[in-house]
Scaffold this motif. Structure first.
Motif, short mmCIF file in Angstrom:
data_model
loop_
_atom_site.label_atom_id
_atom_site.label_comp_id
_atom_site.label_asym_id
_atom_site.label_seq_id
_atom_site.Cartn_x
_atom_site.Cartn_y
_atom_site.Cartn_z
N PRO A 2 22.37 -6.38 46.06
CA PRO A 2 23.79 -6.27 45.76
C PRO A 2 23.99 -5.85 44.31
O PRO A 2 23.26 -6.28 43.41
N GLU A 3 24.99 -5.00 44.08
CA GLU A 3 25.22 -4.48 42.74
C GLU A 3 25.67 -5.56 41.76
O GLU A 3 25.66 -5.36 40.56
N SER A 4 26.08 -6.70 42.31
CA SER A 4 26.60 -7.74 41.42
C SER A 4 25.49 -8.46 40.66
O SER A 4 25.74 -9.10 39.65
N VAL A 5 24.24 -8.34 41.13
CA VAL A 5 23.14 -8.98 40.41
C VAL A 5 22.91 -8.22 39.12
O VAL A 5 22.74 -7.00 39.15
N PRO A 6 22.91 -8.92 37.97
CA PRO A 6 22.67 -8.19 36.72
C PRO A 6 21.25 -7.62 36.72
O PRO A 6 20.37 -8.13 37.41
N ALA A 7 21.05 -6.54 35.98
CA ALA A 7 19.72 -5.94 35.93
C ALA A 7 18.71 -6.93 35.36
O ALA A 7 17.62 -7.09 35.88
N ILE A 8 19.13 -7.61 34.29
CA ILE A 8 18.22 -8.54 33.61
C ILE A 8 19.00 -9.80 33.26
O ILE A 8 20.13 -9.73 32.76
N ARG A 9 18.41 -10.95 33.55
CA ARG A 9 19.06 -12.19 33.17
C ARG A 9 18.00 -13.20 32.78
O ARG A 9 17.01 -13.38 33.51
N THR A 10 18.16 -13.84 31.64
CA THR A 10 17.27 -14.96 31.32
C THR A 10 18.14 -16.13 30.92
O THR A 10 19.26 -15.97 30.42
N HIS A 11 17.61 -17.31 31.17
CA HIS A 11 18.33 -18.50 30.76
C HIS A 11 17.35 -19.47 30.13
O HIS A 11 16.37 -19.87 30.75
N ASN A 12 17.59 -19.79 28.87
CA ASN A 12 16.78 -20.79 28.16
C ASN A 12 15.29 -20.46 28.23
O ASN A 12 14.45 -21.35 28.40
N LEU A 13 14.98 -19.20 28.10
CA LEU A 13 13.59 -18.75 28.20
C LEU A 13 12.78 -19.27 27.01
O LEU A 13 13.20 -19.18 25.86
N GLN A 14 11.60 -19.83 27.35
CA GLN A 14 10.77 -20.40 26.28
C GLN A 14 9.34 -19.90 26.41
O GLN A 14 8.87 -19.64 27.51
N MET A 15 8.67 -19.78 25.27
CA MET A 15 7.27 -19.39 25.28
C MET A 15 6.56 -20.12 24.16
O MET A 15 7.00 -20.11 23.02
N GLN A 16 5.48 -20.77 24.55
CA GLN A 16 4.73 -21.56 23.59
C GLN A 16 3.25 -21.25 23.73
O GLN A 16 2.70 -21.27 24.83
N TYR A 17 2.59 -20.89 22.61
CA TYR A 17 1.14 -20.72 22.63
C TYR A 17 0.57 -21.85 21.80
O TYR A 17 0.86 -21.94 20.62
#
Lengths: 322, 279
Positions: A2-17
């Motif tokens: 469906p066109e209503s889905v955004p192309a890209i969406r992130t929520h509270n994305l975290q990255m830890q090394y």
């Protein structure tokens, strides 16, 4: 889809090394057809973010969705809808331009639809990226700029819905950089969502409909270049001599400040009021985030400079982040 | 034909053409030519008290060695190179291209490993008596054994290439494998080795490759130099089969693990390493 889905969406994305937290809280939404620049200083986590979106890294926490799927678990048919422009170096050096694109294009034949022919025919694609005269050239005989054009061609080969470019002009001389900017701008008719990373504000302003500023592991500003200019450059610097002595002050309310200035006794000379350039505001914002100071745009100060300098080439030309 | 197979075969064809037409292709034949020159000296000496000439004994050793160098060392160093130069990352950005890449690697390596073997067999047939099969069935067995052993070694090469990080690790692997070749009874009868070492080398595939080629090429009475005076054909199939299974189980795991770690920034750090250290 469906066109209503955004192309890209992130929520509270975290990255830890190990002990290092690279991404703290990246929350963003990019709609279909937008051209967005992810702008930030080196080490801000731009590459990490884009590699998570490309499906090449697994985030430590948070949600991420590209074209409605989770990139690192998505299958090959998702991969066919996503274009990645690599900064190639010396792979496939002995291959010729045309046979290289013909070969990679084969993989997209199964993904053709009645509406969209896939892959993009090699000759048309080379014309589009300005390599029409180099079809028989070996890849290791291409110049750096030509090679990056070929990288773009590979990214576009499957007519992707989303295209990722990570620091596409790193290491370019000014002419190659300008040519490349023209190429990217010429892609706006493709209906492809484009996300590029850069540490160069001028580049972001030139290419993107919208700029996301990433600093200290989270998005600290988000808007069109005009909105950001307006929001981030709310402060002004006032320079003057009073009784021969030079003063430089920054203020959010230059009119009120001047009123107070003239109300006081003393002879004012060499008065100069200057609104902060977007670039100065950006550098200040990044500096504040990196040093842990308050990040509210209202508190943005201005480093006192001797001359107003609207030229946008003052961002330190340091190389790519790790 | 499925698209991925078609693409893989096209890639194999392009890469083979590049390798065969490259000026460096001559270098690849230096090894076989050197081996053949050694044969000229070796053809008149006897192996222990047998009727076998050293020249005869060396030919199957050369073939086994060729399979190991091409199938294991060749593939592993190619995979290490392709990881560092971005070839594998490129494959990762295109749907199914990693599978196509491995298909191409399989067929191209098969051919590039068979070529020096053919040079050795043809060259040796002019230099030494009794080193080529005497029957048509013997030739078929030689070809089948060559193809099967190369196919068995390729996954192991892929595993080694995927595990090792850089050229230094590859150098060590090469030395260890050459050492293994030296003690595995390729270049002199394994029965001349101490008993315990005979047991050790039978764990590794090198010994069994050598045994297989000797059984196909040497005259029947040469079996006297082997352990238990037997060609142990079924055991050869069994042991090589176990290594094939091991390779096929481990290769996808190792390649997936390596492929997972491929990204633009991983590539950038490899480039950084090459530009600063020079390898």
């Amino acid at each position: 889809m469906p066109e209503s889905v955004p192309a890209i969406r992130t929520h509270n994305l975290q990255m830890q090394y190990a002990a290092t937290r690279v991404l703290d809280d990246v929350t963003l939404t990019i709609d279909r057809g937008e051209v967005v620049a992810l702008l930030g200083p080196n080490g801000a986590g731009k590459t990490t973010t884009i590699e998570i979106l490309e499906g090449f890294r697994v985030p430590s926490g948070g949600e991420v969705s590209v074209l409605g799927e989770t990139p690192h678990t998505a299958g090959e048919s998702w991969r066919a809808r996503v274009g990645v422009v690599l900064q190639s170096w010396r792979d496939h050096g002995k291959w010729r331009v045309e046979e290289f694109l013909d070969y990679l294009g084969l993989y997209y034949t199964d993904y053709a639809t009645p509406e969209v022919a896939r892959p993009w025919p090699t000759a048309d694609l080379l014309e589009r990226v300005g390599l029409a005269g180099k079809t028989q050239r070996r890849l290791d005989r291409l110049s750096g700029g030509e090679r990056r054009r070929l990288d773009v061609a590979v990214g576009l080969l499957g007519r992707p819905e989303v295209l990722f470019l990570d620091e596409p002009t790193a290491g370019f001389d000014p002419q190659a950089r300008r040519d490349f900017h023209e190429l990217i701008r010429s892609l706006s008719d493709l209906d492809t969502t484009i996300l590029l990373t850069t540490h160069d504000l001028a580049e972001a302003e030139l290419l993107a409909d919208r700029i996301l500023v990433l600093a200290g592991g989270s998005i600290v500003a988000d808007g069109t270049p005009d909105e950001l200019r307006h929001r981030m450059s709310a402060t002004a610097s006032v320079r003057f001599r009073r009784d021969g002595e030079l003063h430089t002050e920054s203020t959010d309310d230059p009119v009120g400040y001047l009123r107070g200035l003239f109300a006081r006794p003393g002879e004012i000379a060499d008065l100069e009021v200057r609104r902060a350039s977007l670039e100065e505001a950006y550098l200040t914002l990044v500096h504040q985030v990196e040093t842990g100071a308050d990040t509210g745009p209202a508190t943005l100060g201005i480093p006192p400079g001797p001359e107003p300098d609207p030229a946008p080439d003052r961002v330190p030309a340091t190389r790519e982040e790790t | 034909m499925p698209t991925v197979l078609r693409a893989g075969l096209r890639r194999a064809r392009i890469e083979l053409r590049q390798q065969i037409l490259s000026p460096l292709a001559i270098l690849g034949l230096l090894g076989p030519v050197f081996m053949l020159v050694v044969l000229i000296w070796a053809r008149d000496s006897q192996v222990m008290e047998s009727a076998l000439s050293l020249g005869q004994f060396l030919v199957p050793a050369y073939l086994a060695f060729g399979v190991i160098s091409g199938g294991v060392l060749g593939v592993s160093s190619e995979i290490t190179t392709e990881r560092d130069d971005g070839t594998l990352l490129r494959a990762k950005t295109v749907p199914h291209a990693m599978t196509g890449h491995l298909i191409a690697k399989f067929f191209a390596s098969l051919v590039t490993t068979l070529i020096p073997l053919a040079v050795i067999v043809v060259g040796a047939s002019f230099l030494v008596d009794g080193v080529t099969p005497t029957t048509a069935w013997g030739w078929v067995r030689l070809l089948l054994l060559s193809v099967l052993t190369i196919a068995a070694m390729l996954p192991l090469g892929a595993v080694l290439g995927a595990i090792f990080k850089g050229p230094i690790a590859m150098l060590w692997t090469t030395l260890i494998i050459y050492g293994l070749c030296a003690v595995s009874g390729l270049f002199y009868p394994v029965t001349a080795l101490p008993g315990w070492l005979q047991w050790v080398v039978q764990v590794f595939p090198v010994y069994w490759l050598g045994l297989g080629f000797r059984s196909v090429i040497l005259p029947a009475d040469a079996v006297a130099l082997e352990i238990g005076e037997s060609w142990r054909t079924w055991e050869t199939f069994g042991v090589l089969g176990v290594w094939v299974v091991l390779g096929l189980v481990l290769a996808p795991v190792a390649l997936r693990r390596m492929s997972r770690r491929q990204s633009g920034s991983a590539l950038a750090s490899a480039r950084e390493r090459v530009l600063t250290r020079g390898y």
